[in-house]
Design a protein around this motif. Structure first.
Motif, PDB file in Angstrom:
ATOM      1  N   VAL A 117      40.470  41.487  37.494  1.00 26.66           N
ATOM      2  CA  VAL A 117      41.663  40.612  37.456  1.00 26.66           C
ATOM      3  C   VAL A 117      41.183  39.227  37.232  1.00 26.66           C
ATOM      4  N   ILE A 118      42.002  38.664  36.314  1.00 20.93           N
ATOM      5  CA  ILE A 118      41.412  37.274  35.989  1.00 20.93           C
ATOM      6  C   ILE A 118      42.801  36.272  36.420  1.00 20.93           C
ATOM      7  N   GLY A 119      42.500  35.331  36.983  1.00 24.52           N
ATOM      8  CA  GLY A 119      43.577  34.447  37.143  1.00 24.52           C
ATOM      9  C   GLY A 119      43.296  32.936  37.124  1.00 24.52           C
ATOM     10  N   ALA A 127      44.478  36.551  41.987  1.00 23.84           N
ATOM     11  CA  ALA A 127      43.578  37.240  41.543  1.00 23.84           C
ATOM     12  C   ALA A 127      42.479  37.450  42.743  1.00 23.84           C
ATOM     13  N   ALA A 128      42.199  36.370  43.398  1.00 25.16           N
ATOM     14  CA  ALA A 128      41.307  36.434  44.428  1.00 25.16           C
ATOM     15  C   ALA A 128      41.714  37.443  45.676  1.00 25.16           C
ATOM     16  N   ARG A 134      42.221  44.579  48.138  1.00 22.45           N
ATOM     17  CA  ARG A 134      42.130  45.845  47.381  1.00 22.45           C
ATOM     18  C   ARG A 134      40.775  46.088  46.481  1.00 22.45           C
ATOM     19  N   PRO A 135      39.672  45.923  46.949  1.00 28.21           N
ATOM     20  CA  PRO A 135      38.350  45.989  46.119  1.00 28.21           C
ATOM     21  C   PRO A 135      38.140  47.302  45.557  1.00 28.21           C
ATOM     22  N   ASP A 136      39.044  48.334  46.075  1.00 17.26           N
ATOM     23  CA  ASP A 136      39.151  49.654  45.724  1.00 17.26           C
ATOM     24  C   ASP A 136      39.725  49.894  44.340  1.00 17.26           C
ATOM     25  N   VAL A 137      40.611  48.876  43.952  1.00 21.70           N
ATOM     26  CA  VAL A 137      41.356  48.775  42.721  1.00 21.70           C
ATOM     27  C   VAL A 137      40.936  47.823  42.033  1.00 21.70           C
ATOM     28  N   PHE A 138      40.690  46.918  42.100  1.00 18.45           N
ATOM     29  CA  PHE A 138      40.318  45.621  41.431  1.00 18.45           C
ATOM     30  C   PHE A 138      38.492  45.302  41.458  1.00 18.45           C
ATOM     31  N   ARG A 139      37.880  45.839  40.372  1.00 21.25           N
ATOM     32  CA  ARG A 139      36.399  45.892  40.415  1.00 21.25           C
ATOM     33  C   ARG A 139      35.753  44.767  40.260  1.00 21.25           C
ATOM     34  N   GLY A 140      36.497  43.722  39.805  1.00 24.75           N
ATOM     35  CA  GLY A 140      35.798  42.323  39.306  1.00 24.75           C
ATOM     36  C   GLY A 140      37.051  41.381  39.389  1.00 24.75           C
ATOM     37  N   VAL A 141      36.330  40.057  39.607  1.00 19.90           N
ATOM     38  CA  VAL A 141      37.401  38.878  39.607  1.00 19.90           C
ATOM     39  C   VAL A 141      37.029  37.755  39.176  1.00 19.90           C
ATOM     40  N   GLY A 312      37.570  35.945  58.227  1.00 14.72           N
ATOM     41  CA  GLY A 312      36.060  36.328  58.295  1.00 14.72           C
ATOM     42  C   GLY A 312      35.692  37.471  56.764  1.00 14.72           C
ATOM     43  N   ARG A 313      36.788  37.910  56.367  1.00 15.01           N
ATOM     44  CA  ARG A 313      36.727  38.906  55.123  1.00 15.01           C
ATOM     45  C   ARG A 313      36.206  38.194  53.971  1.00 15.01           C
ATOM     46  N   ARG A 314      35.296  38.769  53.007  1.00 10.37           N
ATOM     47  CA  ARG A 314      34.709  38.149  52.004  1.00 10.37           C
ATOM     48  C   ARG A 314      35.260  39.056  50.612  1.00 10.37           C
ATOM     49  N   ILE A 315      35.263  38.396  49.541  1.00  9.43           N
ATOM     50  CA  ILE A 315      35.481  39.207  48.395  1.00  9.43           C
ATOM     51  C   ILE A 315      34.170  39.734  48.019  1.00  9.43           C
ATOM     52  N   GLU A 316      34.065  41.091  48.089  1.00  8.61           N
ATOM     53  CA  GLU A 316      32.689  42.020  47.983  1.00  8.61           C
ATOM     54  C   GLU A 316      32.419  42.426  46.516  1.00  8.61           C
ATOM     55  N   VAL A 317      33.552  42.159  45.578  1.00  4.46           N
ATOM     56  CA  VAL A 317      33.294  42.502  44.163  1.00  4.46           C
ATOM     57  C   VAL A 317      32.541  41.392  43.315  1.00  4.46           C
ATOM     58  N   PRO A 318      31.883  41.773  42.359  1.00  6.89           N
ATOM     59  CA  PRO A 318      31.398  40.667  41.494  1.00  6.89           C
ATOM     60  C   PRO A 318      32.393  39.612  41.095  1.00  6.89           C
ATOM     61  N   SER A 319      32.163  38.528  41.157  1.00  7.91           N
ATOM     62  CA  SER A 319      33.056  37.063  40.985  1.00  7.91           C
ATOM     63  C   SER A 319      32.572  36.284  39.845  1.00  7.91           C
ATOM     64  N   VAL A 320      33.284  35.548  39.496  1.00  6.32           N
ATOM     65  CA  VAL A 320      32.825  34.321  38.422  1.00  6.32           C
ATOM     66  C   VAL A 320      34.147  33.332  38.725  1.00  6.32           C
TER      67      VAL A 320
END
Length: 382
Positions: A117-119, A127-128, A134-141, A312-320
């Motif tokens: 998902v790209i925003g 997107a973030a 929902r990291p189970d749905v959105f595998r990268g951001v 305290g929760r982080r974005i755990e999927v690969p991100s750019v």
């Protein structure tokens, strides 16, 4: 249901409507629908843009084998079923409902998951939140132009609301008391009159948008951003007037001072007058209020409070992160750019500041952005 083709769309990009998505009929641009696609990509625009703002990067992604979809989001363009009233249901524009819109779009497309998902701009925030919730749905951001600093913190050691908000009324009072009195654009966007001021701009909506896009682009030579020392009136006032307007002006007046010349418009290849007309016709029809409600919801403390459940929760999927090197959006919220890299994202691959681009990076430097997006997608698949 197909909609009329928009001017300037490259071959292979098509327009259609999808129904019953979180109460809306959602207009999308779509490319790369052939069998055997390498993955699925959603592109989320910002303000004041449309799905159309992705037109120059969709074809390269599709040609690389990806199924690519860009919606007109809630409050924008040909998407219908949203509330365009100032006194309407503001909660419909809160971040988690915008995430629900995106989830509904993925479901309507028959997608079990989304490769990335790209925003861009406000779409970067959506997107973030999609990736965080929902990291189970959105595998990268990929976040573009607007850094994501993470969920709001739960305060300790003092009652909720007792700690002063650095972005609260005291800051805006201080801005108004500066030697050159100023006001912050997001709080202006939250006022009742902002929609009418821009929609009925004295210069006309087309020239208003032309000046707005020019002022925030690399074509405006004074866009030379730098890190601010902190959240204070004196520091924020170092930014251009499209972020910190003169107190007595609205956005239409602020950008009118920087209206490009006819020669500059003729030489603007990243946004021709025919392409600009897509935006000006769309906003002349819908107005800006549906879009401005995103800003109102974002600064509403009651609506924002529910986001603390993710503290305290982080974005755990690969991100750019991608932005134009001449984009003040990188630094407009002091500390956000650094927090995104250090704490908000656990698997940040890289941050790219693209030369020759201001805020509209995917339009100003489409080829470079497409290459960066393809490199990220290829890394995801390793």
């Amino acid at each position: 249901m197909n909609t009329p083709e928009l001017p300037g769309l490259e071959p292979g990009i098509h327009s259609r409507m999808l129904r019953n998505i979180n109460g809306m009929g959602m207009h999308v641009l779509e490319a790369g629908t052939g069998h055997g696609a390498r993955g699925r990509i959603l592109l989320l625009h910002g303000f004041p843009e449309l799905a159309y703002s992705w037109r120059k990067v969709m074809r390269p992604l599709a040609e690389a084998g990806f199924h690519v979809v860009a919606p007109d989001q809630r409050g924008y363009g040909q998407t219908t079923g949203w509330d365009n009233r100032f006194d309407g249901n503001l909660a419909a524009s809160k971040p988690l409902n915008l995430v629900q819109d995106v989830l509904g779009l993925a479901a309507a497309l028959g997608w079990q998951d989304v490769s990335a998902v790209i925003g861009h701009d406000f779409g970067s925030s959506v997107a973030a939140w999609c990736a965080l919730v929902r990291p189970d749905v959105f595998r990268g951001v990929v976040m573009m132009s607007a850094p994501f600093a993470g969920p709001p913190a739960i305060t300790t050691g003092a009652p909720e609301g007792a700690r002063p908000n650095p972005w609260g009324p005291a800051l805006h009072a201080a801005l108004a008391q500066l030697p050159r009195p100023r006001k912050h654009y997001q709080w202006y966007y939250a006022t009742r009159g902002a929609d009418a001021h821009m929609r009925q701009a004295a210069q006309g909506i087309h020239d208003f948008l032309r000046a707005y896009y020019h002022h925030k682009s690399a074509d405006w030579p004074r866009n030379q951003p730098f890190k601010l020392a902190g959240v204070s009136a004196a520091e924020l006032a170092k930014m251009p007037t499209y972020y910190l307007m003169d107190l007595i002006e609205g956005m239409a007046e602020a950008v009118a001072h920087e209206m490009p010349t006819a020669q500059q418009v003729a030489h603007c290849q990243w946004l021709t007058d025919e392409e600009l007309a897509v935006y000006s016709h769309a906003f002349a029809h819908t107005g800006f209020q549906g879009a401005l409600n995103w800003y109102r919801a974002g600064i509403d403390e009651t609506l924002a409070a529910e986001l603390k459940v993710f503290s305290g929760r982080r974005i755990e999927v690969p991100s750019v992160f991608i932005a134009g090197a001449s984009d003040w959006g990188i630094y407009q919220k002091p500390g956000a750019f650094e927090a995104m890299q250090k704490t908000a994202c656990s698997r940040m691959v890289d941050c790219h500041l693209v030369p020759g681009a201001g805020h509209w990076v995917q339009q100003e430097q489409a080829q470079a952005v497409a290459a960066l997006l393809l490199a990220f997608m290829q890394n995801l698949q390793k």
